[in-house]
Scaffold this motif. Structure first.
Motif, mmCIF file in Angstrom:
data_model
loop_
_atom_site.group_PDB
_atom_site.id
_atom_site.type_symbol
_atom_site.label_atom_id
_atom_site.label_comp_id
_atom_site.label_asym_id
_atom_site.label_seq_id
_atom_site.Cartn_x
_atom_site.Cartn_y
_atom_site.Cartn_z
ATOM 1 N N THR A 149 0.847 -1.191 0.000
ATOM 2 C CA THR A 149 0.000 0.000 0.000
ATOM 3 C C THR A 149 0.890 1.251 0.000
ATOM 4 O O THR A 149 0.409 2.354 0.183
ATOM 5 N N ASN A 151 4.224 2.007 1.770
ATOM 6 C CA ASN A 151 5.415 2.122 2.616
ATOM 7 C C ASN A 151 6.396 0.975 2.433
ATOM 8 O O ASN A 151 7.614 1.184 2.441
ATOM 9 N N THR A 152 5.873 -0.245 2.271
ATOM 10 C CA THR A 152 6.785 -1.370 2.055
ATOM 11 C C THR A 152 7.558 -1.161 0.759
ATOM 12 O O THR A 152 8.754 -1.441 0.685
ATOM 13 N N ALA A 312 -2.864 3.161 3.694
ATOM 14 C CA ALA A 312 -1.848 2.198 4.161
ATOM 15 C C ALA A 312 -2.490 0.952 4.759
ATOM 16 O O ALA A 312 -1.907 -0.139 4.713
HETATM 17 N N1 F0G Z 1 0.621 1.952 9.191
HETATM 18 C C1 F0G Z 1 1.284 2.212 8.056
HETATM 19 C C2 F0G Z 1 1.803 3.591 7.860
HETATM 20 C C3 F0G Z 1 1.484 1.191 7.098
HETATM 21 O O1 F0G Z 1 2.151 1.465 5.993
HETATM 22 C C4 F0G Z 1 0.939 -0.086 7.344
HETATM 23 C C5 F0G Z 1 1.089 -1.157 6.384
HETATM 24 C C6 F0G Z 1 0.258 -0.296 8.550
HETATM 25 C C7 F0G Z 1 0.117 0.738 9.436
HETATM 26 C C8 F0G Z 1 -0.308 -1.623 8.890
HETATM 27 O O2 F0G Z 1 0.665 -2.440 9.438
HETATM 28 O O3 F0G Z 1 0.375 -4.437 7.998
HETATM 29 O O4 F0G Z 1 1.727 -4.511 10.081
HETATM 30 O O5 F0G Z 1 -0.744 -4.316 10.175
HETATM 31 N N2 F0G Z 1 1.532 -0.994 5.208
HETATM 32 C C9 F0G Z 1 1.840 -2.067 4.280
HETATM 33 C C10 F0G Z 1 2.544 -1.542 3.048
HETATM 34 C C11 F0G Z 1 0.782 -3.035 4.036
HETATM 35 O O6 F0G Z 1 2.450 -2.170 1.990
HETATM 36 O O7 F0G Z 1 3.219 -0.532 3.140
HETATM 37 P P1 F0G Z 1 0.502 -4.020 9.436
#
Ligand code: F0G
Length: 427
Positions: A149, A151-152, A312
Protein backbone atom coordinates in the motif's frame (compact mmCIF):
# COMPACT_ATOMS: atom_id res chain seq x y z
CA UNK A 1 26.32 -19.14 9.67
CA UNK A 2 27.79 -21.63 12.18
CA UNK A 3 27.09 -25.34 11.41
CA UNK A 4 24.91 -25.48 14.55
CA UNK A 5 22.53 -22.53 14.22
CA UNK A 6 20.61 -21.47 17.32
CA UNK A 7 17.65 -20.43 15.14
CA UNK A 8 15.18 -22.40 13.05
CA UNK A 9 11.97 -21.81 11.11
CA UNK A 10 8.92 -23.39 12.70
CA UNK A 11 5.36 -23.73 11.46
CA UNK A 12 3.12 -21.86 13.88
CA UNK A 13 0.43 -24.53 14.37
CA UNK A 14 1.83 -27.90 13.29
CA UNK A 15 5.27 -27.16 14.77
CA UNK A 16 7.09 -28.58 11.75
CA UNK A 17 10.69 -27.34 11.69
CA UNK A 18 12.89 -26.20 8.79
CA UNK A 19 16.48 -24.93 8.70
CA UNK A 20 16.87 -21.16 8.92
CA UNK A 21 18.58 -20.93 5.56
CA UNK A 22 15.97 -22.83 3.58
CA UNK A 23 14.33 -20.33 1.20
CA UNK A 24 10.67 -20.55 2.21
CA UNK A 25 7.95 -18.33 3.63
CA UNK A 26 5.30 -20.80 4.64
CA UNK A 27 5.37 -24.39 5.83
CA UNK A 28 4.59 -27.22 3.38
CA UNK A 29 0.96 -27.08 4.50
CA UNK A 30 0.79 -23.31 3.86
CA UNK A 31 0.97 -22.22 7.53
CA UNK A 32 2.93 -19.14 8.56
CA UNK A 33 6.45 -19.64 9.91
CA UNK A 34 8.08 -18.27 13.03
CA UNK A 35 11.79 -17.75 13.48
CA UNK A 36 12.51 -19.57 16.74
CA UNK A 37 15.71 -18.87 18.64
CA UNK A 38 17.16 -21.18 21.28
CA UNK A 39 17.38 -18.69 24.14
CA UNK A 40 19.16 -21.11 26.45
CA UNK A 41 21.96 -21.45 23.89
CA UNK A 42 22.00 -17.67 23.34
CA UNK A 43 22.27 -17.10 27.09
CA UNK A 44 25.42 -19.23 27.21
CA UNK A 45 26.97 -16.76 24.74
CA UNK A 46 25.66 -13.48 26.23
CA UNK A 47 24.42 -12.51 29.67
CA UNK A 48 21.06 -11.30 28.36
CA UNK A 49 19.44 -8.95 30.88
CA UNK A 50 18.01 -5.43 31.09
CA UNK A 51 21.46 -4.13 32.08
CA UNK A 52 23.11 -6.01 29.22
CA UNK A 53 21.14 -3.97 26.68
CA UNK A 54 21.67 -0.71 28.59
CA UNK A 55 25.43 -1.19 28.70
CA UNK A 56 25.94 -2.70 25.27
CA UNK A 57 27.50 -0.54 22.56
CA UNK A 58 26.56 -1.93 19.18
CA UNK A 59 28.60 -1.42 16.08
CA UNK A 60 27.80 -2.96 12.71
CA UNK A 61 30.16 -2.52 9.79
CA UNK A 62 32.03 0.27 11.59
CA UNK A 63 28.91 2.33 12.22
CA UNK A 64 26.99 2.81 15.47
CA UNK A 65 24.05 0.42 15.43
CA UNK A 66 21.43 1.20 18.06
CA UNK A 67 17.86 0.39 17.05
CA UNK A 68 17.24 -2.92 15.33
CA UNK A 69 20.79 -4.28 15.43
CA UNK A 70 21.24 -3.43 19.08
CA UNK A 71 19.21 -6.60 19.59
CA UNK A 72 21.02 -8.72 16.99
CA UNK A 73 21.47 -11.66 19.35
CA UNK A 74 17.66 -11.93 19.63
CA UNK A 75 16.92 -11.16 15.97
CA UNK A 76 19.48 -12.90 13.74
CA UNK A 77 22.13 -14.24 16.13
CA UNK A 78 24.09 -16.37 13.66
CA UNK A 79 24.16 -14.24 10.53
CA UNK A 80 27.56 -12.70 9.89
CA UNK A 81 27.74 -8.90 10.13
CA UNK A 82 29.11 -8.75 6.58
CA UNK A 83 25.63 -9.58 5.27
CA UNK A 84 23.89 -6.87 7.29
CA UNK A 85 22.35 -4.13 5.14
CA UNK A 86 21.54 -1.33 7.54
CA UNK A 87 20.69 2.34 7.44
CA UNK A 88 20.77 2.64 11.24
CA UNK A 89 17.03 2.07 11.43
CA UNK A 90 15.22 2.41 14.74
CA UNK A 91 16.30 4.75 17.56
CA UNK A 92 12.99 6.52 17.05
CA UNK A 93 11.67 9.13 19.47
CA UNK A 94 9.14 8.52 22.21
CA UNK A 95 7.15 11.76 22.35
CA UNK A 96 4.99 13.18 25.09
CA UNK A 97 2.44 15.84 24.20
CA UNK A 98 0.37 18.05 26.47
CA UNK A 99 -2.01 18.78 23.64
CA UNK A 100 -2.64 15.20 22.53
CA UNK A 101 -2.77 13.67 26.02
CA UNK A 102 -5.28 16.32 27.16
CA UNK A 103 -7.43 15.69 24.09
CA UNK A 104 -7.35 11.96 24.72
CA UNK A 105 -8.08 12.29 28.43
CA UNK A 106 -4.78 10.69 29.51
CA UNK A 107 -2.04 11.90 31.85
CA UNK A 108 0.80 13.84 30.23
CA UNK A 109 3.52 11.75 31.89
CA UNK A 110 1.81 8.45 31.14
CA UNK A 111 1.06 8.80 27.46
CA UNK A 112 3.71 8.29 24.79
CA UNK A 113 3.80 8.32 21.03
CA UNK A 114 6.55 6.17 19.53
CA UNK A 115 7.27 7.69 16.13
CA UNK A 116 8.22 5.01 13.66
CA UNK A 117 7.76 7.55 10.88
CA UNK A 118 11.25 8.75 11.83
CA UNK A 119 12.93 5.75 10.26
CA UNK A 120 15.18 6.17 7.18
CA UNK A 121 12.36 5.90 4.60
CA UNK A 122 9.69 7.31 6.89
CA UNK A 123 7.93 4.23 8.24
CA UNK A 124 8.34 1.23 10.55
CA UNK A 125 8.87 -0.96 7.49
CA UNK A 126 12.61 -0.22 7.58
CA UNK A 127 12.92 -2.21 10.81
CA UNK A 128 11.65 -5.35 9.12
CA UNK A 129 13.29 -4.55 5.80
CA UNK A 130 16.86 -4.34 7.14
CA UNK A 131 16.52 -7.86 8.56
CA UNK A 132 14.70 -9.43 5.60
CA UNK A 133 17.05 -7.92 3.02
CA UNK A 134 20.01 -9.07 5.10
CA UNK A 135 18.58 -12.59 4.85
CA UNK A 136 18.01 -12.12 1.11
CA UNK A 137 21.74 -11.43 0.77
CA UNK A 138 22.69 -14.28 3.06
CA UNK A 139 20.47 -16.61 1.01
CA UNK A 140 22.06 -15.37 -2.25
CA UNK A 141 18.78 -14.09 -3.69
CA UNK A 142 18.92 -11.95 -6.84
CA UNK A 143 15.47 -10.32 -6.93
CA UNK A 144 13.25 -9.04 -4.15
CA UNK A 145 9.61 -8.16 -4.42
CA UNK A 146 6.55 -7.04 -2.47
CA UNK A 147 2.89 -6.07 -2.66
CA UNK A 148 2.37 -2.73 -1.03
CA UNK A 149 0.00 0.00 0.00
CA UNK A 150 3.09 2.20 -0.36
CA UNK A 151 5.41 2.12 2.62
CA UNK A 152 6.79 -1.37 2.06
CA UNK A 153 7.56 -0.47 -1.55
CA UNK A 154 9.39 2.72 -0.48
CA UNK A 155 11.41 0.75 2.04
CA UNK A 156 12.14 -2.16 -0.29
CA UNK A 157 13.26 0.24 -3.00
CA UNK A 158 15.77 1.96 -0.73
CA UNK A 159 17.19 -1.26 0.70
CA UNK A 160 17.32 -3.12 -2.64
CA UNK A 161 19.33 -0.22 -3.99
CA UNK A 162 21.77 -0.34 -1.07
CA UNK A 163 22.06 -4.15 -1.33
CA UNK A 164 22.40 -4.05 -5.14
CA UNK A 165 19.47 -6.43 -5.66
CA UNK A 166 16.80 -6.16 -8.34
CA UNK A 167 13.61 -4.80 -6.78
CA UNK A 168 10.07 -5.24 -8.12
CA UNK A 169 7.11 -3.74 -6.27
CA UNK A 170 3.38 -4.13 -6.91
CA UNK A 171 1.05 -1.32 -5.87
CA UNK A 172 -2.72 -1.05 -6.30
CA UNK A 173 -3.78 1.51 -8.91
CA UNK A 174 -5.14 4.77 -7.53
CA UNK A 175 -4.76 4.03 -3.85
CA UNK A 176 -1.18 4.76 -2.88
CA UNK A 177 -0.17 8.12 -1.39
CA UNK A 178 2.01 10.35 -3.57
CA UNK A 179 4.94 10.47 -1.15
CA UNK A 180 5.27 6.70 -1.17
CA UNK A 181 5.10 6.17 -4.95
CA UNK A 182 7.62 8.98 -5.36
CA UNK A 183 10.04 7.15 -3.09
CA UNK A 184 9.75 3.85 -4.97
CA UNK A 185 10.38 5.62 -8.29
CA UNK A 186 13.17 7.79 -6.97
CA UNK A 187 15.09 5.01 -5.25
CA UNK A 188 15.01 3.20 -8.58
CA UNK A 189 12.97 0.06 -8.13
CA UNK A 190 10.71 -1.32 -10.89
CA UNK A 191 7.20 -0.25 -9.92
CA UNK A 192 4.19 -2.13 -11.29
CA UNK A 193 0.81 -0.45 -10.88
CA UNK A 194 -1.74 -3.25 -10.68
CA UNK A 195 -5.33 -2.92 -11.82
CA UNK A 196 -6.66 -4.30 -8.58
CA UNK A 197 -6.41 -3.77 -4.82
CA UNK A 198 -3.68 -4.62 -2.29
CA UNK A 199 -5.12 -8.08 -1.76
CA UNK A 200 -4.80 -8.77 -5.53
CA UNK A 201 -1.16 -7.63 -5.36
CA UNK A 202 -0.52 -9.92 -2.40
CA UNK A 203 -2.02 -12.88 -4.30
CA UNK A 204 0.37 -12.20 -7.18
CA UNK A 205 3.36 -12.04 -4.83
CA UNK A 206 2.52 -15.42 -3.35
CA UNK A 207 2.34 -16.86 -6.87
CA UNK A 208 5.58 -15.14 -7.89
CA UNK A 209 7.47 -16.67 -4.99
CA UNK A 210 6.78 -20.13 -6.46
CA UNK A 211 6.92 -19.36 -10.16
CA UNK A 212 9.45 -16.52 -10.51
CA UNK A 213 11.94 -17.17 -7.67
CA UNK A 214 11.44 -13.62 -6.45
CA UNK A 215 12.13 -13.26 -2.72
CA UNK A 216 9.10 -11.59 -1.07
CA UNK A 217 9.74 -8.90 1.51
CA UNK A 218 6.17 -8.55 2.73
CA UNK A 219 5.49 -9.33 6.37
CA UNK A 220 4.63 -12.91 5.37
CA UNK A 221 8.43 -13.17 5.37
CA UNK A 222 9.20 -14.20 8.98
CA UNK A 223 12.41 -12.14 9.03
CA UNK A 224 10.40 -8.93 8.62
CA UNK A 225 8.66 -9.83 11.85
CA UNK A 226 12.01 -10.33 13.61
CA UNK A 227 13.05 -6.76 12.81
CA UNK A 228 9.73 -5.23 13.81
CA UNK A 229 9.96 -6.87 17.25
CA UNK A 230 12.55 -4.27 18.14
CA UNK A 231 9.93 -1.49 18.16
CA UNK A 232 8.65 -3.00 21.40
CA UNK A 233 12.04 -3.72 22.99
CA UNK A 234 13.33 -0.25 22.18
CA UNK A 235 10.19 1.31 23.69
CA UNK A 236 10.56 -0.81 26.83
CA UNK A 237 14.17 0.35 27.16
CA UNK A 238 13.06 3.97 26.74
CA UNK A 239 10.60 3.33 29.59
CA UNK A 240 13.40 1.86 31.71
CA UNK A 241 11.93 -1.63 31.06
CA UNK A 242 8.72 -0.62 32.86
CA UNK A 243 5.82 -2.32 31.13
CA UNK A 244 3.04 0.09 30.05
CA UNK A 245 -0.60 -0.89 30.49
CA UNK A 246 -1.34 -0.61 26.77
CA UNK A 247 0.28 -0.67 23.37
CA UNK A 248 -2.08 0.78 20.76
CA UNK A 249 -1.39 0.61 17.01
CA UNK A 250 -3.10 0.27 13.63
CA UNK A 251 -3.73 -3.11 12.01
CA UNK A 252 -3.65 -3.75 8.26
CA UNK A 253 -1.78 -6.82 7.09
CA UNK A 254 -1.19 -7.49 10.81
CA UNK A 255 2.60 -7.79 10.66
CA UNK A 256 3.09 -5.43 13.59
CA UNK A 257 0.41 -7.18 15.63
CA UNK A 258 2.33 -10.42 15.05
CA UNK A 259 5.76 -8.94 15.70
CA UNK A 260 4.78 -7.03 18.84
CA UNK A 261 3.20 -10.12 20.41
CA UNK A 262 6.29 -12.20 19.67
CA UNK A 263 8.53 -9.46 21.10
CA UNK A 264 6.63 -9.42 24.38
CA UNK A 265 6.35 -13.18 24.61
CA UNK A 266 10.11 -13.46 24.14
CA UNK A 267 10.88 -10.60 26.56
CA UNK A 268 8.78 -12.42 29.16
CA UNK A 269 10.53 -15.73 28.46
CA UNK A 270 13.92 -14.03 28.80
CA UNK A 271 12.94 -12.42 32.10
CA UNK A 272 13.24 -8.89 30.69
CA UNK A 273 9.63 -8.13 31.74
CA UNK A 274 7.47 -9.64 34.45
CA UNK A 275 4.01 -9.00 33.03
CA UNK A 276 2.32 -8.56 29.67
CA UNK A 277 0.78 -5.24 28.60
CA UNK A 278 -2.52 -5.25 26.71
CA UNK A 279 -2.82 -4.63 22.98
CA UNK A 280 -5.44 -2.52 21.28
CA UNK A 281 -5.28 -3.00 17.52
CA UNK A 282 -7.16 -0.30 15.60
CA UNK A 283 -8.65 -0.84 12.16
CA UNK A 284 -10.44 1.56 9.85
CA UNK A 285 -14.14 0.77 9.82
CA UNK A 286 -14.10 0.16 6.07
CA UNK A 287 -11.15 -2.25 6.29
CA UNK A 288 -11.86 -4.24 9.42
CA UNK A 289 -11.79 -8.01 8.81
CA UNK A 290 -9.68 -8.54 11.95
CA UNK A 291 -12.14 -6.58 14.10
CA UNK A 292 -15.04 -8.66 12.76
CA UNK A 293 -13.16 -11.91 13.43
CA UNK A 294 -12.36 -10.69 16.97
CA UNK A 295 -16.04 -9.91 17.59
CA UNK A 296 -16.82 -13.43 16.38
CA UNK A 297 -14.37 -15.03 18.86
CA UNK A 298 -11.85 -15.65 16.08
CA UNK A 299 -13.93 -18.43 14.59
CA UNK A 300 -12.44 -17.51 11.21
CA UNK A 301 -11.37 -14.65 8.99
CA UNK A 302 -13.79 -13.41 6.34
CA UNK A 303 -11.99 -11.33 3.76
CA UNK A 304 -13.69 -8.17 2.58
CA UNK A 305 -13.41 -5.41 -0.01
CA UNK A 306 -11.56 -2.69 1.88
CA UNK A 307 -12.14 1.08 1.65
CA UNK A 308 -10.66 3.84 3.81
CA UNK A 309 -8.93 7.18 3.48
CA UNK A 310 -6.03 5.61 5.41
CA UNK A 311 -4.73 3.86 2.28
CA UNK A 312 -1.85 2.20 4.16
CA UNK A 313 -4.35 -0.04 5.95
CA UNK A 314 -6.76 -0.51 3.07
CA UNK A 315 -6.46 -4.30 3.35
CA UNK A 316 -9.30 -6.83 3.35
CA UNK A 317 -7.43 -10.13 3.62
CA UNK A 318 -4.52 -9.83 6.09
CA UNK A 319 -1.86 -12.49 5.58
CA UNK A 320 -0.68 -12.58 9.20
CA UNK A 321 -4.11 -13.33 10.66
CA UNK A 322 -3.18 -16.48 12.61
CA UNK A 323 -0.10 -14.90 14.20
CA UNK A 324 -2.13 -11.81 15.06
CA UNK A 325 -4.82 -13.87 16.80
CA UNK A 326 -2.07 -15.43 18.91
CA UNK A 327 -0.80 -11.96 19.88
CA UNK A 328 -4.27 -10.85 20.96
CA UNK A 329 -4.59 -13.96 23.11
CA UNK A 330 -1.13 -13.54 24.68
CA UNK A 331 -1.87 -9.92 25.63
CA UNK A 332 -5.55 -10.15 26.54
CA UNK A 333 -5.84 -7.70 23.70
CA UNK A 334 -8.75 -6.04 21.98
CA UNK A 335 -9.51 -4.90 18.44
CA UNK A 336 -11.44 -1.68 17.73
CA UNK A 337 -12.53 0.25 14.66
CA UNK A 338 -12.61 3.97 13.90
CA UNK A 339 -14.29 5.88 11.08
CA UNK A 340 -12.38 7.88 8.49
CA UNK A 341 -13.80 11.03 10.12
CA UNK A 342 -12.36 9.97 13.48
CA UNK A 343 -8.98 9.25 11.85
CA UNK A 344 -8.92 12.72 10.28
CA UNK A 345 -9.88 14.44 13.52
CA UNK A 346 -7.17 12.54 15.42
CA UNK A 347 -4.69 13.39 12.69
CA UNK A 348 -5.51 17.08 13.03
CA UNK A 349 -4.60 16.87 16.76
CA UNK A 350 -1.44 14.80 16.30
CA UNK A 351 -0.31 17.07 13.45
CA UNK A 352 -1.10 20.33 15.23
CA UNK A 353 0.85 19.12 18.28
CA UNK A 354 3.90 19.45 16.04
CA UNK A 355 4.38 15.70 15.87
CA UNK A 356 2.44 14.69 12.78
CA UNK A 357 1.90 11.35 11.11
CA UNK A 358 0.19 9.84 8.09
CA UNK A 359 -3.51 8.91 8.27
CA UNK A 360 -3.12 5.18 9.10
CA UNK A 361 -0.86 6.07 12.03
CA UNK A 362 -3.49 8.38 13.39
CA UNK A 363 -5.95 5.49 13.66
CA UNK A 364 -3.87 4.88 16.81
CA UNK A 365 -4.89 8.20 18.39
CA UNK A 366 -8.48 7.87 17.16
CA UNK A 367 -8.65 4.40 18.70
CA UNK A 368 -7.26 5.58 22.04
CA UNK A 369 -9.83 8.41 22.08
CA UNK A 370 -12.64 5.92 21.54
CA UNK A 371 -11.32 3.44 24.13
CA UNK A 372 -10.84 6.12 26.80
CA UNK A 373 -14.38 7.37 26.13
CA UNK A 374 -15.80 3.86 26.46
CA UNK A 375 -13.87 3.29 29.72
CA UNK A 376 -11.79 0.42 28.30
CA UNK A 377 -8.59 2.46 28.75
CA UNK A 378 -8.55 4.16 32.17
CA UNK A 379 -7.35 7.79 32.37
CA UNK A 380 -4.52 6.91 34.76
CA UNK A 381 -3.14 4.02 32.73
CA UNK A 382 0.16 4.20 30.89
CA UNK A 383 -0.42 4.08 27.16
CA UNK A 384 2.05 3.82 24.30
CA UNK A 385 0.64 4.63 20.87
CA UNK A 386 2.66 3.68 17.82
CA UNK A 387 2.79 6.16 14.94
CA UNK A 388 3.69 4.02 11.96
CA UNK A 389 4.37 6.51 9.16
CA UNK A 390 5.65 10.04 8.53
CA UNK A 391 3.38 13.08 8.04
CA UNK A 392 4.96 13.77 4.61
CA UNK A 393 3.90 10.44 3.15
CA UNK A 394 0.39 11.65 2.30
CA UNK A 395 0.35 15.44 1.77
CA UNK A 396 -2.86 15.30 -0.30
CA UNK A 397 -4.96 14.27 2.70
CA UNK A 398 -3.57 17.25 4.63
CA UNK A 399 -4.25 19.74 1.85
CA UNK A 400 -7.80 18.41 1.33
CA UNK A 401 -8.54 18.61 5.07
CA UNK A 402 -7.24 22.10 5.69
CA UNK A 403 -8.63 23.67 2.53
CA UNK A 404 -12.18 22.83 3.62
CA UNK A 405 -13.18 25.18 6.40
CA UNK A 406 -16.09 22.90 7.35
CA UNK A 407 -13.59 20.53 8.98
CA UNK A 408 -13.50 21.25 12.73
CA UNK A 409 -9.73 21.84 12.95
CA UNK A 410 -9.12 23.19 9.46
CA UNK A 411 -6.26 25.68 9.22
CA UNK A 412 -6.54 27.01 5.66
CA UNK A 413 -3.94 29.35 4.16
CA UNK A 414 -4.91 33.00 3.53
CA UNK A 415 -3.93 34.96 0.44
CA UNK A 416 -2.86 38.58 1.10
CA UNK A 417 -1.53 41.60 -0.78
CA UNK A 418 2.16 42.28 -0.14
CA UNK A 419 1.49 44.94 2.53
CA UNK A 420 2.40 44.97 6.24
CA UNK A 421 -1.16 45.99 7.28
CA UNK A 422 -2.49 42.85 5.63
CA UNK A 423 0.00 40.78 7.60
CA UNK A 424 -0.95 42.49 10.83
CA UNK A 425 -4.58 41.32 10.50
CA UNK A 426 -3.46 37.82 11.27
CA UNK A 427 -1.34 38.47 14.35
N1 F0G B 1 0.62 1.95 9.19
C1 F0G B 1 1.28 2.21 8.06
C2 F0G B 1 1.80 3.59 7.86
C3 F0G B 1 1.48 1.19 7.10
O1 F0G B 1 2.15 1.47 5.99
C4 F0G B 1 0.94 -0.09 7.34
C5 F0G B 1 1.09 -1.16 6.38
C6 F0G B 1 0.26 -0.30 8.55
C7 F0G B 1 0.12 0.74 9.44
C8 F0G B 1 -0.31 -1.62 8.89
O2 F0G B 1 0.67 -2.44 9.44
O3 F0G B 1 0.38 -4.44 8.00
O4 F0G B 1 1.73 -4.51 10.08
O5 F0G B 1 -0.74 -4.32 10.17
N2 F0G B 1 1.53 -0.99 5.21
C9 F0G B 1 1.84 -2.07 4.28
C10 F0G B 1 2.54 -1.54 3.05
C11 F0G B 1 0.78 -3.04 4.04
O6 F0G B 1 2.45 -2.17 1.99
O7 F0G B 1 3.22 -0.53 3.14
P1 F0G B 1 0.50 -4.02 9.44
Amino acid sequence: MPAESVSILKSISSGKEYPLDEVRFTADNGELLDVIHDFEAIKTRHKISKEYFFKKKSVINDQPAGGVWHFKELVLPDIHNDYVVSKQEGNTRLYRSKKVSAWLGLKFDKFFLKHEGENPTGSFKDRGMTVAITMAKHLKQKAVTCASTGNTSASLAAYASEAELTGLVLIPKGNVAAGKISQALAYGTKTLVVNGDFDDCMRLIKEAQEKLSAYPLNSINPFRIEGQKTIIWETLMQLNWKVPDWFVFPGGNLGNTSAFGKALFEAYELGLIDRMPRFAVIQAEGASPFYKAYKNNFVGLKSEKAETIATAIRIGDPVNYTKAVRSIKWTNGIVETVTDGEILEAKAYVDSAGIGAEPASCATAAGIKKLVASGEIKPKETVVGILTGNILKDPQVIVDYHMKSSNPNANPPHEIEARIEEMNKYL
